[in-house]
Design a protein around this motif. Structure first.
Motif, PDB file in Angstrom:
ATOM      1  N   HIS A 165      73.962  65.946 100.301  1.00  0.00           N
ATOM      2  CA  HIS A 165      73.769  65.668 101.437  1.00  0.00           C
ATOM      3  C   HIS A 165      75.043  65.247 101.987  1.00  0.00           C
ATOM      4  CE1 HIS A 165      69.532  66.702 101.033  1.00  0.00           C
ATOM      5  NE2 HIS A 165      69.579  65.939  99.587  1.00  0.00           N
ATOM      6  N   GLU A 166      75.058  64.582 103.945  1.00  0.00           N
ATOM      7  CA  GLU A 166      75.748  63.574 104.202  1.00  0.00           C
ATOM      8  C   GLU A 166      76.031  63.312 104.727  1.00  0.00           C
ATOM      9  OE1 GLU A 166      78.312  66.557 106.536  1.00  0.00           O
ATOM     10  OE2 GLU A 166      78.523  67.885 105.425  1.00  0.00           O
ATOM     11  N   GLN A 167      74.737  62.964 105.375  1.00  0.00           N
ATOM     12  CA  GLN A 167      74.626  61.499 105.977  1.00  0.00           C
ATOM     13  C   GLN A 167      74.283  60.275 104.817  1.00  0.00           C
ATOM     14  OE1 GLN A 167      75.330  61.106 109.493  1.00  0.00           O
ATOM     15  NE2 GLN A 167      75.983  63.311 109.116  1.00  0.00           N
ATOM     16  N   PRO A 168      75.051  59.014 104.833  1.00  0.00           N
ATOM     17  CA  PRO A 168      73.876  58.023 104.259  1.00  0.00           C
ATOM     18  C   PRO A 168      72.657  57.613 103.991  1.00  0.00           C
ATOM     19  CG  PRO A 168      76.106  57.607 105.835  1.00  0.00           C
ATOM     20  CD  PRO A 168      75.291  58.727 106.084  1.00  0.00           C
ATOM     21  N   ARG A 169      71.926  57.792 105.161  1.00  0.00           N
ATOM     22  CA  ARG A 169      69.904  57.709 104.878  1.00  0.00           C
ATOM     23  C   ARG A 169      69.868  58.954 103.872  1.00  0.00           C
ATOM     24  NH1 ARG A 169      65.202  59.560 107.085  1.00  0.00           N
ATOM     25  NH2 ARG A 169      64.007  57.681 107.993  1.00  0.00           N
ATOM     26  N   ASP A 170      70.253  60.031 103.954  1.00  0.00           N
ATOM     27  CA  ASP A 170      69.884  61.470 103.488  1.00  0.00           C
ATOM     28  C   ASP A 170      70.559  60.932 102.050  1.00  0.00           C
ATOM     29  OD1 ASP A 170      68.231  62.206 105.651  1.00  0.00           O
ATOM     30  OD2 ASP A 170      70.155  63.542 106.106  1.00  0.00           O
ATOM     31  N   ARG A 171      71.025  60.708 101.520  1.00  0.00           N
ATOM     32  CA  ARG A 171      72.018  60.633 100.478  1.00  0.00           C
ATOM     33  C   ARG A 171      71.121  59.324  99.529  1.00  0.00           C
ATOM     34  NH1 ARG A 171      77.914  59.609  99.730  1.00  0.00           N
ATOM     35  NH2 ARG A 171      77.514  59.973  97.910  1.00  0.00           N
ATOM     36  N   PRO A 195      79.718  53.261 105.486  1.00  0.00           N
ATOM     37  CA  PRO A 195      80.153  54.338 106.471  1.00  0.00           C
ATOM     38  C   PRO A 195      79.427  53.664 107.520  1.00  0.00           C
ATOM     39  CG  PRO A 195      80.235  55.495 104.375  1.00  0.00           C
ATOM     40  CD  PRO A 195      78.877  54.484 103.649  1.00  0.00           C
ATOM     41  N   ILE A 196      78.130  53.609 107.227  1.00  0.00           N
ATOM     42  CA  ILE A 196      76.933  53.575 108.928  1.00  0.00           C
ATOM     43  C   ILE A 196      76.972  51.354 108.629  1.00  0.00           C
ATOM     44  CG2 ILE A 196      76.249  54.922 109.031  1.00  0.00           C
ATOM     45  CD1 ILE A 196      73.508  53.866 106.976  1.00  0.00           C
ATOM     46  N   LYS A 243      63.022  54.045 103.585  1.00  0.00           N
ATOM     47  CA  LYS A 243      62.653  54.161 105.055  1.00  0.00           C
ATOM     48  C   LYS A 243      62.707  54.064 106.506  1.00  0.00           C
ATOM     49  CE  LYS A 243      60.469  58.707 103.761  1.00  0.00           C
ATOM     50  NZ  LYS A 243      59.130  59.540 103.493  1.00  0.00           N
TER      51      LYS A 243
END
Length: 179
Positions: free
Chosen positions: A75-81, A138-139, A176
């Motif tokens: 995954h690319e997005q930190p949440r998804d990672r 990153p976020i 989440k």
């Protein structure tokens, strides 16, 4: 077919036994017998049982880190990672051959003053914490890395204690909400 090196045979056998029945319950004679080697061959590669344990912890640490990174890197997005890591853990906990966290299992068996083993386990656990920090930077949420690490470890401990699936579900739901 190429024959596996004796060191690898010993390490694979010891790894399986340490994980399935514990370090204290695994004897050198059992490792030698199940590996199908001479005792002297074991001692050519590992001076002591604790040296064999250290190799096991290092080897399984590298495998664990690689598996967590592989899950996150899909995954690319930190949440998804982060969710991918917790989903990976959830799938792992469902496996019938899952006997708990290899590192927590060992640390529970070690005397409090066995600094060598405890430090090796701490290195592995800090690697997981660092991975979480790396994903969250990153976020600008790196301050949550220790909280997520605690959720991750808590899910492992809760699963071991309760022999149930709900600890990882609860940890993932909390993750989440925080992200």
């Amino acid at each position: 077919m190429k024959k596996k090196p004796i060191r690898e045979i010993v390490l694979r056998t010891a790894s399986r036994l340490f994980y399935q029945q514990g370090y204290s319950n695994t004897g050198i004679n059992q490792i030698v017998e199940e590996a199908g080697i001479a005792k002297s061959s074991l001692y050519q590669h590992f001076r002591t049982k604790e040296d064999l344990l250290m190799a096991y912890l290092e080897d399984t640490g590298a495998q664990t880190t690689a598996a967590l990174r592989k899950a996150a890197d899909r995954h690319e997005q930190p949440r998804d990672r982060m969710l991918a890591i917790f989903n990976y853990l959830e799938e792992l906990l469902k496996q019938p051959e899952f006997y708990g966290c290899r590192f927590l299992n060992i640390v529970y068996e070690m005397p409090h003053d066995n600094d060598r083993v405890r430090e090796r386990i701490k290195v592995q656990k800090d690697t997981v914490r660092q991975l979480f920090t790396e994903i969250l930077t990153p976020i600008q949420k790196e301050h949550l890395a220790d909280e997520f690490y605690t959720l991750f470890e808590g899910a492992l401990i809760g699963n071991k204690v309760h022999n149930a699936h709900w600890p990882i579900v609860s940890a993932t739901n909390t993750l989440k909400r925080l992200l």
